[in-house]
Structures are given as C-alpha cells and as structure tokens.
Design a protein around this motif. Structure first.
Motif, PDB file in Angstrom:
ATOM      1  N   PRO A 185    -128.918 -51.750   6.230  1.00 46.51           N
ATOM      2  CA  PRO A 185    -128.575 -50.445   7.198  1.00 46.51           C
ATOM      3  C   PRO A 185    -129.294 -50.751   8.596  1.00 46.51           C
ATOM      4  N   SER A 186    -130.371 -51.323   8.679  1.00 44.69           N
ATOM      5  CA  SER A 186    -131.137 -51.568   9.874  1.00 44.69           C
ATOM      6  C   SER A 186    -130.468 -52.423  10.854  1.00 44.69           C
ATOM      7  N   ALA A 187    -129.095 -53.174  10.417  1.00 43.39           N
ATOM      8  CA  ALA A 187    -128.617 -54.187  11.262  1.00 43.39           C
ATOM      9  C   ALA A 187    -127.219 -53.512  11.725  1.00 43.39           C
ATOM     10  N   VAL A 188    -126.987 -52.101  11.568  1.00 47.37           N
ATOM     11  CA  VAL A 188    -125.972 -51.533  12.070  1.00 47.37           C
ATOM     12  C   VAL A 188    -126.321 -50.252  12.813  1.00 47.37           C
ATOM     13  N   GLY A 189    -125.324 -49.833  13.548  1.00 46.69           N
ATOM     14  CA  GLY A 189    -125.645 -48.610  14.262  1.00 46.69           C
ATOM     15  C   GLY A 189    -125.705 -47.341  13.680  1.00 46.69           C
ATOM     16  N   ILE A 190    -125.808 -46.160  14.526  1.00 42.84           N
ATOM     17  CA  ILE A 190    -126.208 -45.111  13.865  1.00 42.84           C
ATOM     18  C   ILE A 190    -124.946 -44.141  13.454  1.00 42.84           C
ATOM     19  N   SER A 191    -124.712 -43.782  12.462  1.00 41.74           N
ATOM     20  CA  SER A 191    -123.556 -42.913  12.167  1.00 41.74           C
ATOM     21  C   SER A 191    -123.655 -41.202  12.664  1.00 41.74           C
ATOM     22  N   THR A 192    -122.844 -40.669  12.897  1.00 40.67           N
ATOM     23  CA  THR A 192    -123.056 -39.341  13.501  1.00 40.67           C
ATOM     24  C   THR A 192    -122.774 -38.046  12.483  1.00 40.67           C
ATOM     25  N   GLY A 193    -122.449 -38.535  11.125  1.00 41.98           N
ATOM     26  CA  GLY A 193    -122.372 -37.326  10.111  1.00 41.98           C
ATOM     27  C   GLY A 193    -121.144 -36.618  10.345  1.00 41.98           C
ATOM     28  N   ILE A 194    -120.135 -37.072  11.001  1.00 37.45           N
ATOM     29  CA  ILE A 194    -118.669 -36.465  11.360  1.00 37.45           C
ATOM     30  C   ILE A 194    -117.788 -37.647  10.771  1.00 37.45           C
ATOM     31  N   PRO A 195    -117.249 -37.584   9.667  1.00 34.74           N
ATOM     32  CA  PRO A 195    -116.401 -38.591   8.983  1.00 34.74           C
ATOM     33  C   PRO A 195    -115.402 -39.125  10.044  1.00 34.74           C
ATOM     34  N   SER A 196    -114.583 -38.275  10.523  1.00 32.71           N
ATOM     35  CA  SER A 196    -113.685 -38.718  11.726  1.00 32.71           C
ATOM     36  C   SER A 196    -114.010 -39.704  12.911  1.00 32.71           C
ATOM     37  N   LEU A 197    -115.080 -38.823  13.126  1.00 39.28           N
ATOM     38  CA  LEU A 197    -115.643 -39.562  14.487  1.00 39.28           C
ATOM     39  C   LEU A 197    -116.271 -41.030  13.955  1.00 39.28           C
ATOM     40  N   ASP A 198    -116.847 -40.997  12.908  1.00 40.38           N
ATOM     41  CA  ASP A 198    -117.428 -42.310  12.403  1.00 40.38           C
ATOM     42  C   ASP A 198    -116.448 -43.150  12.135  1.00 40.38           C
ATOM     43  N   ASN A 199    -115.152 -42.928  11.597  1.00 38.59           N
ATOM     44  CA  ASN A 199    -114.190 -43.753  11.410  1.00 38.59           C
ATOM     45  C   ASN A 199    -113.782 -44.514  12.862  1.00 38.59           C
ATOM     46  N   LEU A 200    -113.632 -43.492  13.949  1.00 37.73           N
ATOM     47  CA  LEU A 200    -113.343 -44.022  15.114  1.00 37.73           C
ATOM     48  C   LEU A 200    -114.092 -44.756  15.878  1.00 37.73           C
ATOM     49  N   LEU A 201    -115.615 -44.659  15.506  1.00 38.98           N
ATOM     50  CA  LEU A 201    -116.529 -45.743  15.917  1.00 38.98           C
ATOM     51  C   LEU A 201    -116.763 -46.806  15.174  1.00 38.98           C
ATOM     52  N   ALA A 202    -116.114 -46.739  14.134  1.00 37.01           N
ATOM     53  CA  ALA A 202    -116.406 -48.105  12.909  1.00 37.01           C
ATOM     54  C   ALA A 202    -115.941 -49.422  13.794  1.00 37.01           C
ATOM     55  N   LEU A 229    -125.963 -34.098  15.129  1.00 39.19           N
ATOM     56  CA  LEU A 229    -126.440 -35.345  15.184  1.00 39.19           C
ATOM     57  C   LEU A 229    -127.817 -35.616  14.858  1.00 39.19           C
ATOM     58  N   ALA A 230    -128.545 -34.661  15.206  1.00 40.16           N
ATOM     59  CA  ALA A 230    -129.969 -34.798  14.963  1.00 40.16           C
ATOM     60  C   ALA A 230    -130.236 -34.615  13.388  1.00 40.16           C
ATOM     61  N   LEU A 231    -129.688 -33.525  13.075  1.00 40.94           N
ATOM     62  CA  LEU A 231    -129.953 -33.233  11.433  1.00 40.94           C
ATOM     63  C   LEU A 231    -129.546 -34.784  10.594  1.00 40.94           C
ATOM     64  N   HIS A 232    -128.496 -35.164  10.895  1.00 41.12           N
ATOM     65  CA  HIS A 232    -127.836 -36.216  10.036  1.00 41.12           C
ATOM     66  C   HIS A 232    -128.619 -37.563  10.189  1.00 41.12           C
ATOM     67  N   CYS A 233    -129.151 -37.733  11.539  1.00 44.00           N
ATOM     68  CA  CYS A 233    -130.001 -38.778  11.592  1.00 44.00           C
ATOM     69  C   CYS A 233    -131.375 -38.608  10.660  1.00 44.00           C
ATOM     70  N   ALA A 234    -131.841 -37.254  10.824  1.00 45.17           N
ATOM     71  CA  ALA A 234    -132.957 -37.402  10.403  1.00 45.17           C
ATOM     72  C   ALA A 234    -132.852 -37.288   8.829  1.00 45.17           C
ATOM     73  N   LEU A 235    -131.947 -36.440   8.122  1.00 44.61           N
ATOM     74  CA  LEU A 235    -131.823 -36.501   6.828  1.00 44.61           C
ATOM     75  C   LEU A 235    -130.837 -37.636   6.031  1.00 44.61           C
ATOM     76  N   MET A 236    -129.928 -37.836   6.639  1.00 41.93           N
ATOM     77  CA  MET A 236    -129.133 -38.935   6.181  1.00 41.93           C
ATOM     78  C   MET A 236    -129.346 -40.455   6.605  1.00 41.93           C
ATOM     79  N   GLU A 237    -129.497 -40.638   7.739  1.00 42.10           N
ATOM     80  CA  GLU A 237    -129.934 -42.012   8.239  1.00 42.10           C
ATOM     81  C   GLU A 237    -131.367 -42.145   7.904  1.00 42.10           C
ATOM     82  N   ASN A 238    -132.292 -41.399   7.544  1.00 38.26           N
ATOM     83  CA  ASN A 238    -133.646 -41.223   7.185  1.00 38.26           C
ATOM     84  C   ASN A 238    -134.453 -42.017   8.340  1.00 38.26           C
ATOM     85  N   LYS A 239    -134.234 -41.579   9.620  1.00 37.33           N
ATOM     86  CA  LYS A 239    -134.833 -42.139  10.995  1.00 37.33           C
ATOM     87  C   LYS A 239    -135.276 -40.794  11.870  1.00 37.33           C
ATOM     88  N   PRO A 240    -136.522 -41.169  12.333  1.00 33.91           N
ATOM     89  CA  PRO A 240    -136.948 -39.926  13.356  1.00 33.91           C
ATOM     90  C   PRO A 240    -135.775 -39.575  14.251  1.00 33.91           C
TER      91      PRO A 240
END
Length: 467
Positions: A185-202, A229-240
């Motif tokens: 996971p460290s080699a890819v970008g950050i996801s947004t937590g909105i599946p449809s938007l993440d599919n567009l950004l995939a 976005l902030a909560l998804h990054c903190a909780l699901m991406e586990n990044k500050p």
C-alpha cells in the motif's frame, strides 16, 4: 580530535569492509540489500565513493563483479590510479572480516553519513541567523524548519532532494513498481473512501505529492466531503491526516467527524441524545478515532501558509509520514500583500503544491466559487469559477466541483449530489453521484442516480417552458 579540529563522523574500516564484501560475493542477497541501503555519496573516503559508484553501476547493468572485472572497469574509465590501483582493491578483498556481516557494516556507513549531513545542516541553520540578509525572522525560521526536514528525510531514506543521475531515479522507480505489483500500500495513492470516486481514480488513486482542490458554492457539502476524506485517511488508510479549518472551531469539527464516522445525525447530540444507543455509537467511534492518533485538528483563526507548513513539517517529523493535509478554505487564509488577490492566493496554492511534494502526501484544498456561476442556466461548477484564484488551474493536480440541485430547487431531491472531477492530471475525469443525509456522505448506485438526475432535469425543463 586533532589539535583544535573535530574530524567528521566516519568509519573507514566499515567502508572498506562493505567494498571488500561486494568484491567477494556481489550476487548474494546480503550484498544486493546493501545496494538498496547505500548511495555512493554516503562514503566518506573519496576513493571509496568512486569504487562503490562503479560496482553499483555494474550491478545495475547485470555485469559480473569481482576483483578483476572491477579493476578493468576502473582502468577503462581512468579511475584505477585514483583509488589506489589493483593493490588496494586486492587489500579490500583480503582484509574483509566477514561477508556475512556486510549489512551491519553498511548500516554503520549510513549512520555516519547521516550524522555528517546533520552537522552540515546545523551549520547552515547557524549561517542563516548569523549572516546579514533581508529575510525576516519568520522567513529565517521557515528556512531552518526546511533544513530540519531535509535532515529527517535523510535519516529515513538516506537521500535528500536534489539532482540525481537518471540511473538512480530509475532504480527508485523500479523498486516502487515492484512494491505496487506486490500490493504494497505504500507504493500507491490515497483512496477517498467513496467507492464510486475511487473507481474513477483507479488504479492510481489520489497520487502522493498532489494538490486536490474542491470547489463549490456554500451549502453544497464541501466540509462534509472534507471530513469524509480526513476520516478515511486516518481510519482506513491508517495514515496521519491534518485538518486545518478556518471556518469552524474544533468542537464543531469533532461533532461533524463523529456524525460522519458513525452515521448518527448531529441533531441527536442536542435532543435527548442519551435516550437511545446512537450517542453511545458516536462516542465509541470517537474513541476509535482518538486511539489511532492519526487525526489532527487545527482551528487557528486566520492561519497562514507558513503556519500550515510549520505544523505539517512538525507532525511529519514526529510521525515519519503524512497521508493528507486538508485546508478549509483558501480565501479565509491570511495572504501576503500583493497587487491583486489572485496573485496573493496564487502564492498560497503554489506553496501548498510544494508542500505536497515535499512531504509526499495529498493536500486537499477547499475553495469558495464565484457567485456569478448562479446566473448560468447550468450551475454546475468549473475550475474557472474559483474566486480570486485563477492560479488554481495551473497548480492543482485534481479539481473537483460539488453540485447539489436541491440548493437551487426546493422541489428537487435534497440528498442527490454530484461530484464533478473536472481536472485529473493523472487519469480520467468524470462525474460521480453520492447522497448527503444528515451531514453524512454516502455512495450510491451510479446507474440509478444518473437516471434519476436525468428525469429530474426533464421535469424541470418542462416546468420552465422547455420542450
């Protein structure tokens, strides 16, 4: 100590042992690990710099490495005499204590290189304050923080930003691709937590080092998306994630974040919130967010770019990485005095873009859009609608507008929201449909939402006299 002079930290013996081990057993896993740990500039002794640069280049080209091949390569490039000749190479091979300990020797070489770099940066910090200049005290402190950041980066990666040979950049890229293919996971970008938007950004996601701008008129849901976005990054991406807010105090941001994370309407925090389990659910979610230690909130009024940079660098030094920096919103920030507002805010967007690259994170910037867009028949926002911020289109990597028909038509579905990705320098653009309910953002079925939006526009067209 030699007289009144201090010699820089170094270990000539460790450097010799690393080079000797490479000459003896270049294809071993241990030595291949050394090639990923050390760069040539980490060696203190100049002949060792030349030898290591040569063997590393040979390794990149998949050439055989031993005493004979390396000496021939150095002789062909005119460097053999500079390193002490064949005799010195033979001495390196003969005197190596143990090939098995080469990684320990390499780490010792790296540690001393970092210490020398830290001393160099500390001297530069002193020079900033001792040397007369036109810089203000705040600018001098900012320069000092940047130098401290370079030192921290050197300690973690062994590298520092600057011009590097293509071969070194290519090696770095190959390592990153290998990590991607192994699902690191460290080699890819950050996801947004909105599946449809993440599919567009995939498949890239929000690429690190990018400036992600969100533009909308009031009451469209900018802050709701910001907290999502902030909560998804903190909780699901586990990044500050660092949330800078110029619009809301921290208590309101906490309330919004709890509502977003738990799905509990914030109205329950005012009216009989203790009578059912919804308050307990929200409180439990709050404890979960707190325990990660990944979400930071800064509600400093009228904060400046310098403040955002300083706080972000501080947290980066403490945590070693940052996933997202979020700013709500641009035109409330304290800008420098310039001839025009667009120039002043342009300096901020450029600074935030540079910060994203420096900290290898995603910077999310909210911006208010011009009122003139409401005079158009089609009120869906475009990048040129940004208020006093014409520079945004040049600086941002992503530009996403938010449109909610219910903000203009009381008969329209108040939940339906369009996320319009107008600009994506790393992939495709498009439209994503979501729903907003009680200050919470939800994904939805894209096909049904598109059909529902189209039907609503047909009805609106007929009511206004269209055909």
């Amino acid at each position: 100590m030699t007289g009144d002079y201090r010699l820089p930290p170094r270990s000539i013996e460790s450097e010799q042992s690393v080079l000797g081990a490479i000459l003896l057993d270049a294809q071993s896993d241990r030595v291949q690990t050394v090639f990923s740990i050390l760069s040539a500039e980490m060696f203190y002794c100049q002949p060792h710099v030349i030898i290591y640069r040569t063997v590393r280049d040979m390794n990149t080209r998949s050439q055989a490495i031993d005493l004979i091949t390396v000496s021939e390569r150095l002789e062909s490039t005119g460097g053999l005499d500079c390193v002490g000749g064949f005799a010195y190479l033979a001495e390196l091979s003969k005197n190596t204590p143990s090939v098995a300990n080469v990684i320990a020797y390499a780490n010792r070489v790296k540690d001393f290189a970092i210490e020398r770099f830290a001393i160099e940066q500390a001297n530069k910090m002193l020079e900033v304050f001792y040397t007369p200049s036109t810089l203000s005290t705040a600018e001098k402190l900012d320069t000092m923080q940047a130098l401290a950041m370079h030192t921290a980066e050197k300690s973690r990666t062994g590298t520092v930003r600057g011009a590097v040979p293509f071969a070194e950049a290519f090696d770095s890229w190959m390592n990153m691709v290998e990590k991607r293919l192994s699902n690191d996971p460290s080699a890819v970008g950050i996801s947004t937590g909105i599946p449809s938007l993440d599919n567009l950004l995939a498949p890239k996601g929000l690429v690190k080092g990018s400036l992600f701008v969100v533009g909308a008129r009031p009451k469209m849901g900018k802050t709701t998306l910001y907290m999502k976005l902030a909560l998804h990054c903190a909780l699901m991406e586990n990044k500050p994630a660092i949330a800078f807010s110029l619009e809301m105090p921290q208590e309101q941001l906490v309330e919004r974040s709890l509502s977003q994370a738990s799905g509990v309407s914030s109205s329950h925090f005012y009216l009989d919130g203790y009578e059912d389990n919804r308050f307990a659910l929200a409180s439990a979610k709050g404890l979960e967010i707190a325990q990660t230690g990944n979400l930071y909130i800064d509600d400093t009024p009228g904060l400046s770019l310098a403040h955002i940079v300083a706080e972000s660098r501080r947290i980066y030094r403490e945590r070693g990485a940052i996933g997202m920096i979020l700013v709500d919103y641009l035109t409330l920030m304290k800008a420098e005095r310039t001839e025009r507002n667009d120039l002043a805010y342009g300096l901020i967007t450029k600074g935030l873009k540079h910060l994203a690259k420096e900290l290898n994170c995603v910077v999310v910037l909210l911006t208010q859009l011009n009122r003139e867009l409401e005079r158009r028949a089609n009120k869906r926002p475009i990048p040129s609608d940004s208020r006093d911020t014409g520079q945004i289109e040049q600086d941002c990597d992503y530009w996403l507008g938010i449109y909610r028909a219910g903000a203009y038509d009381e008969h329209a579905n108040q939940r339906d929201t369009e996320l319009l990705l107008r600009l994506n320098r790393h992939g495709q653009s498009g439209v994503v449909f979501v729903e907003q309910r009680h200050g919470v953002l939800y994904d939805c079925d894209q096909h049904h939402a598109r059909a529902r939006m189209a039907e609503a526009e047909r009805r609106s067209s007929k009511q206004s006299g269209g055909f």
